[in-house]
Design a protein around this motif. Sequence first.
Motif, mmCIF file in Angstrom:
data_model
loop_
_atom_site.group_PDB
_atom_site.id
_atom_site.type_symbol
_atom_site.label_atom_id
_atom_site.label_comp_id
_atom_site.label_asym_id
_atom_site.label_seq_id
_atom_site.Cartn_x
_atom_site.Cartn_y
_atom_site.Cartn_z
ATOM 1 N N SER A 1 0.829 -1.205 0.000
ATOM 2 C CA SER A 1 0.000 0.000 0.000
ATOM 3 C C SER A 1 0.867 1.260 0.000
ATOM 4 O O SER A 1 0.520 2.264 -0.638
ATOM 5 N N GLU B 1 2.264 1.596 -3.533
ATOM 6 C CA GLU B 1 1.181 1.976 -4.441
ATOM 7 C C GLU B 1 0.865 3.461 -4.319
ATOM 8 O O GLU B 1 0.621 4.138 -5.324
ATOM 9 N N GLU B 2 0.864 3.975 -3.096
ATOM 10 C CA GLU B 2 0.606 5.393 -2.891
ATOM 11 C C GLU B 2 1.685 6.243 -3.555
ATOM 12 O O GLU B 2 1.383 7.269 -4.186
ATOM 13 N N LEU C 1 3.641 5.309 -6.115
ATOM 14 C CA LEU C 1 3.595 5.134 -7.569
ATOM 15 C C LEU C 1 2.395 5.812 -8.209
ATOM 16 O O LEU C 1 2.455 6.212 -9.380
ATOM 17 N N ASP C 2 1.313 5.975 -7.470
ATOM 18 C CA ASP C 2 0.092 6.548 -8.041
ATOM 19 C C ASP C 2 0.124 8.067 -8.129
ATOM 20 O O ASP C 2 -0.700 8.671 -8.827
ATOM 21 N N ASN C 3 1.045 8.703 -7.437
ATOM 22 C CA ASN C 3 1.150 10.161 -7.445
ATOM 23 C C ASN C 3 2.329 10.568 -8.336
ATOM 24 O O ASN C 3 3.433 10.070 -8.176
ATOM 25 N N ASP C 4 2.091 11.480 -9.277
ATOM 26 C CA ASP C 4 3.136 11.854 -10.224
ATOM 27 C C ASP C 4 4.378 12.415 -9.548
ATOM 28 O O ASP C 4 5.509 12.079 -9.916
ATOM 29 N N PHE D 1 6.188 9.693 -7.583
ATOM 30 C CA PHE D 1 6.709 8.706 -8.529
ATOM 31 C C PHE D 1 7.989 9.212 -9.185
ATOM 32 O O PHE D 1 8.985 8.483 -9.279
ATOM 33 N N ARG E 1 5.417 8.614 -18.198
ATOM 34 C CA ARG E 1 4.315 9.284 -17.501
ATOM 35 C C ARG E 1 4.171 10.742 -17.923
ATOM 36 O O ARG E 1 3.362 11.477 -17.380
ATOM 37 N N HIS F 1 2.665 -5.643 -12.668
ATOM 38 C CA HIS F 1 2.125 -4.292 -12.861
ATOM 39 C C HIS F 1 2.254 -3.898 -14.332
ATOM 40 O O HIS F 1 3.312 -4.102 -14.948
ATOM 41 N N ASP G 1 2.659 -1.077 -15.857
ATOM 42 C CA ASP G 1 3.595 -0.008 -16.193
ATOM 43 C C ASP G 1 5.025 -0.313 -15.803
ATOM 44 O O ASP G 1 5.954 -0.017 -16.563
#
Length: 262
Positions: free
Chosen positions: A6, A9-10, A12-15, A18, A75, A143, A145
């Motif tokens: 988690s 994931e947090e 990786l999900d934010n530009d 990341f 991205r 994943h 990506d």
Amino acid sequence: MLSAKSLFEEILDNDESFRLFCSIAASGESQGGWENARIAALVPAVERDLAPKVVRHGADEDKHGRIFNALIKKRGLTPVEVPGDTDYTMLLERRGIGLAHDKLHRDEPLTVQDLVTYLAHSRVTEQRASEQMELLRRLFGDHPDIGRAVKMISHDEDNHLAYCHEELLRFAYAGHGRDIQRTLRECAHVEIRVYRDVSLAVMAHMGRILGWSRAKAAVLAASIHAVYAYERAHGWRRMVSLAMPDRRNALGGPAASAAEFA
């Protein structure tokens, strides 16, 4: 519930988080590529058979840097400047681990003792890299990506670790065993402190980007300190043991291409 998956994931999900994560990784890998290239150029004649393996090691590290930068570009982002407190390779060098950059900038052949120092430093840091990439491979190997990149880099890091074991054992059989064990212990004890400090710094930067609460930040910091306490007491020993690897001559060929990530 807060878990490694988690948390990643947090990030990786934010530009912003990341690109910071990938920028830090790319910088460290590129630095490793330069260091290995210089070491390969300075390998003494008596150890000339080692040079192609050091070249391969450096080529892999360069490739990893390109992969992380390609993930940023994919991205639609650009790399960011790496904060000094997150620069793992620079902080290790400042604490006297590995070969000093001023030595690598000179065009003077290295000594066998220099090679022992290089390999011992690499054996410790590649242990860390192999474990980190194995974790990411387990969590994100499928994943869409980053899965392919994670699996490729994880495979390479395992090769690097196997190479360090095999070459250090070769030097140990040649009479350098005591120097190797002393250097491994010194490197391991410094590395676990640097890794703790860098982990705390990275989490602090991520927390500011992602707006973590004080409670969440405190839990993560406590976890990092707990890992350090374990490594200081017992865990460092995994970084100093030597065993002949199943992967023999792991760096005996050319580096695999990363063209699909460019």
